[in-house]
Design an enzyme around this catalytic site. Structure first.
Site, PDB file in Angstrom:
ATOM      1  N   ASN A   1       3.345   1.416  -3.334  1.00 46.36           N
ATOM      2  CA  ASN A   1       4.200   2.358  -2.617  1.00 46.36           C
ATOM      3  C   ASN A   1       4.075   2.077  -1.120  1.00 46.36           C
ATOM      4  O   ASN A   1       3.303   1.218  -0.694  1.00 46.36           O
ATOM      5  CB  ASN A   1       3.797   3.804  -2.941  1.00 46.36           C
ATOM      6  CG  ASN A   1       4.834   4.807  -2.446  1.00 46.36           C
ATOM      7  OD1 ASN A   1       6.014   4.697  -2.780  1.00 46.36           O
ATOM      8  ND2 ASN A   1       4.412   5.779  -1.659  1.00 46.36           N
ATOM      9  N   LYS A   2       4.852   2.812  -0.330  1.00 48.21           N
ATOM     10  CA  LYS A   2       4.865   2.600   1.114  1.00 48.21           C
ATOM     11  C   LYS A   2       3.444   2.538   1.667  1.00 48.21           C
ATOM     12  O   LYS A   2       2.591   3.341   1.309  1.00 48.21           O
ATOM     13  CB  LYS A   2       5.639   3.734   1.784  1.00 48.21           C
ATOM     14  CG  LYS A   2       5.725   3.646   3.297  1.00 48.21           C
ATOM     15  CD  LYS A   2       6.322   2.329   3.772  1.00 48.21           C
ATOM     16  CE  LYS A   2       7.704   2.090   3.219  1.00 48.21           C
ATOM     17  NZ  LYS A   2       8.235   0.770   3.599  1.00 48.21           N
TER      18      LYS A   2
ATOM     19  N   GLN B   1       9.806   6.790   8.340  1.00 45.48           N
ATOM     20  CA  GLN B   1      10.672   7.342   7.296  1.00 45.48           C
ATOM     21  C   GLN B   1      10.373   8.813   7.023  1.00 45.48           C
ATOM     22  O   GLN B   1      11.250   9.559   6.608  1.00 45.48           O
ATOM     23  CB  GLN B   1      10.530   6.534   6.002  1.00 45.48           C
ATOM     24  CG  GLN B   1      11.083   5.123   6.078  1.00 45.48           C
ATOM     25  CD  GLN B   1       9.995   4.110   6.371  1.00 45.48           C
ATOM     26  OE1 GLN B   1       9.007   4.409   7.047  1.00 45.48           O
ATOM     27  NE2 GLN B   1      10.146   2.900   5.861  1.00 45.48           N
TER      28      GLN B   1
ATOM     29  N   ASP C   1       7.323   2.212  -5.635  1.00 39.78           N
ATOM     30  CA  ASP C   1       8.277   1.104  -5.662  1.00 39.78           C
ATOM     31  C   ASP C   1       8.044   0.195  -6.853  1.00 39.78           C
ATOM     32  O   ASP C   1       8.952  -0.511  -7.273  1.00 39.78           O
ATOM     33  CB  ASP C   1       8.187   0.313  -4.355  1.00 39.78           C
ATOM     34  CG  ASP C   1       8.817   1.064  -3.205  1.00 39.78           C
ATOM     35  OD1 ASP C   1       9.995   0.825  -2.915  1.00 39.78           O
ATOM     36  OD2 ASP C   1       8.139   1.925  -2.614  1.00 39.78           O
TER      37      ASP C   1
ATOM     38  N   ARG D   1      14.559  -7.646  -1.513  1.00 39.93           N
ATOM     39  CA  ARG D   1      13.252  -7.026  -1.259  1.00 39.93           C
ATOM     40  C   ARG D   1      12.413  -7.226  -2.508  1.00 39.93           C
ATOM     41  O   ARG D   1      12.782  -6.754  -3.586  1.00 39.93           O
ATOM     42  CB  ARG D   1      13.378  -5.544  -0.910  1.00 39.93           C
ATOM     43  CG  ARG D   1      14.152  -5.271   0.376  1.00 39.93           C
ATOM     44  CD  ARG D   1      13.914  -3.862   0.879  1.00 39.93           C
ATOM     45  NE  ARG D   1      12.565  -3.697   1.426  1.00 39.93           N
ATOM     46  CZ  ARG D   1      12.034  -2.511   1.736  1.00 39.93           C
ATOM     47  NH1 ARG D   1      12.720  -1.413   1.541  1.00 39.93           N
ATOM     48  NH2 ARG D   1      10.809  -2.445   2.214  1.00 39.93           N
TER      49      ARG D   1
ATOM     50  N   ARG E   1      17.638   2.139   1.093  1.00 44.45           N
ATOM     51  CA  ARG E   1      16.238   1.898   0.756  1.00 44.45           C
ATOM     52  C   ARG E   1      15.812   2.921  -0.304  1.00 44.45           C
ATOM     53  O   ARG E   1      16.552   3.816  -0.646  1.00 44.45           O
ATOM     54  CB  ARG E   1      15.347   2.026   1.996  1.00 44.45           C
ATOM     55  CG  ARG E   1      15.695   3.213   2.866  1.00 44.45           C
ATOM     56  CD  ARG E   1      14.591   3.674   3.745  1.00 44.45           C
ATOM     57  NE  ARG E   1      13.487   4.227   2.982  1.00 44.45           N
ATOM     58  CZ  ARG E   1      13.495   5.446   2.435  1.00 44.45           C
ATOM     59  NH1 ARG E   1      14.554   6.232   2.549  1.00 44.45           N
ATOM     60  NH2 ARG E   1      12.454   5.874   1.752  1.00 44.45           N
ATOM     61  N   GLY E   2      14.569   2.754  -0.784  1.00 45.23           N
ATOM     62  CA  GLY E   2      14.053   3.642  -1.813  1.00 45.23           C
ATOM     63  C   GLY E   2      14.296   3.042  -3.181  1.00 45.23           C
ATOM     64  O   GLY E   2      15.426   2.649  -3.515  1.00 45.23           O
ATOM     65  N   ALA E   3      13.239   2.966  -3.987  1.00 50.59           N
ATOM     66  CA  ALA E   3      13.302   2.208  -5.235  1.00 50.59           C
ATOM     67  C   ALA E   3      14.476   2.578  -6.141  1.00 50.59           C
ATOM     68  O   ALA E   3      15.262   1.709  -6.532  1.00 50.59           O
ATOM     69  CB  ALA E   3      11.979   2.331  -5.991  1.00 50.59           C
TER      70      ALA E   3
END
Length: 384
Positions: A263-264, A212, A253, A98, A64-66
């Site tokens: 973003n999250k 996270q 993201d 995603r 995960r993570g852009a």
């Protein structure tokens, strides 16, 4: 406030964690991932032999993570090419795994374009596969370099905004080595401040519902020997009110053409709090996260995730007798049949963002023109 509850470890091991790597064992090339769903309980690796396995890992948030998703997408295309699978089919599946993180599609396009160009130039299947792999490796190197430059620019900005030093930084979700080819985005800036002796406290939002921050950012902060304190997301307001936050640092993201930041989920409320309390709200992201083709925040497709992530207590993968391991603790925290609203991201409008830090420099104030100018300076943006 609350420093007596903080953790400041003495572990000085290198902070870079091998979140992804390409290997070529005798039985054929594979992509090896650090399974982030198992952290911090244990460090376990997943081995992907094809694109569907990687798609599953992306959707489950094992990777995960852009920025890292972009790298993974590129390697996924290369994996399909090297193993003789349909490259276009693999690329389509990976790109849609995603929808919000733009880096994923960028990475897939980079490797796919290299593969197509090699074929167009008369190269054979093996040469085209080698070109796709070379593109993925190049993207991996570029991201590591970008991470270092963002850390440098971000620390300089913090020192400009907060010349007294002793920075108390609040961060959300996870933005370190686990999401990058290098040491991360926002976390890399905090890490640079720590190494320079200018970080007093890293406030770590737990980041519900998948934690996270608690599971991953705290894990990375502990490995780095940083002074950090974990808090529930809804405790952030009391920190601001007490004057305990000097700056907010988050990743992204997707950044739209007008400077809106996806973003999250939980990032937007922090931006509102920061504005009210006159605290800088800083976004740290590589230019590959900027999507000039998406005009504004309203145009961003926000991923909606399963309700059980909210209605059940989701823990790292745990051993289950006779069944190996399975995802999630599955402990109900709401009545059976409860529906849940579970967007993975929210969007912060540009007027709430103090600055966007990229490897090409800092955008502040955040305007469409300034953002486009920074992107134009980047050879990475041109290549993508």
């Amino acid at each position: 406030m609350a420093d007596q509850y903080a953790y400041s470890g003495d572990d000085k091991r290198p902070t870079e964690i091998p979140a992804i790597r390409w290997e070529e064992p005798p039985e054929g090339p594979v992509l090896v991932l650090l399974d982030q769903t198992r952290l911090p309980a244990e460090e376990v690796e997943l081995v992907c032999t094809d694109a569907p396995a990687l798609v599953a890992a992306i959707r489950s948030l094992a990777v995960r993570g852009a920025p890292l998703l972009g790298i993974a997408g590129a390697y996924g295309v290369a994996l399909a090419a090297v193993r003789g699978f349909d490259v276009d089919e693999a690329a389509a599946a990976l790109s849609s795994a995603r929808p919000t993180a733009v880096n994923l599609a960028v990475g897939v396009r980079r490797a796919q374009a290299a593969h197509e160009a090699a074929l167009a130039e008369g190269g054979g299947v093996r040469q085209a596969a080698a070109a796709a792999l070379a593109a993925a490796r190049q993207l991996h190197r570029e991201d590591a370099e970008a991470s270092a430059r963002m850390a440098e620019h971000g620390l300089a900005l913090l020192d400009e905004l907060l010349p007294a030093g002793g920075h108390r930084i609040l961060t959300h979700c996870n933005t370190g080595s686990l999401v990058s080819g290098g040491e991360g985005t926002a976390f890399a800036v905090a890490l640079a401040a720590h190494r320079a002796g200018r970080l007093r406290r890293l406030w770590v939002d737990e980041t519900r519902p998948l934690l996270q921050g608690a599971r991953l950012t705290a894990y990375e902060a502990a490995r780095s020997g940083m002074a950090y304190t974990l808090l529930t997301d809804n405790a952030a307001g009391s920190l601001f009110a007490a004057g305990e936050v000097d700056a907010v640092l988050i990743g992204a993201d997707r950044i739209t053409a007008d400077g809106s930041v996806a973003n999250k989920v939980g990032s937007y409320p922090l931006a509102v709090l920061a504005r009210y309390h006159h605290v800088p709200f800083i976004v740290v992201a590589p230019v590959t996260t900027v999507d000039l083709d998406t005009p504004d925040g309203a145009s961003v497709e926000v991923e909606q995730r399963a309700g059980h992530e909210v209605t059940e207590l989701v823990a790292p993968q745990v051993p289950v007798a006779g069944a190996g391991s399975e995802a999630g603790g599955g402990i109900p925290v709401a009545p059976l049949g409860t529906t849940a609203y579970n967007p993975a991201f929210d969007v912060t409008p540009s007027e709430l963002v103090t600055a966007i830090v990229t490897e090409e420099g800092v955008v502040s104030p955040v305007t469409a023109e300034a953002l486009a100018e920074v992107c134009a300076r980047s050879p990475r943006a041109a290549a993508d």
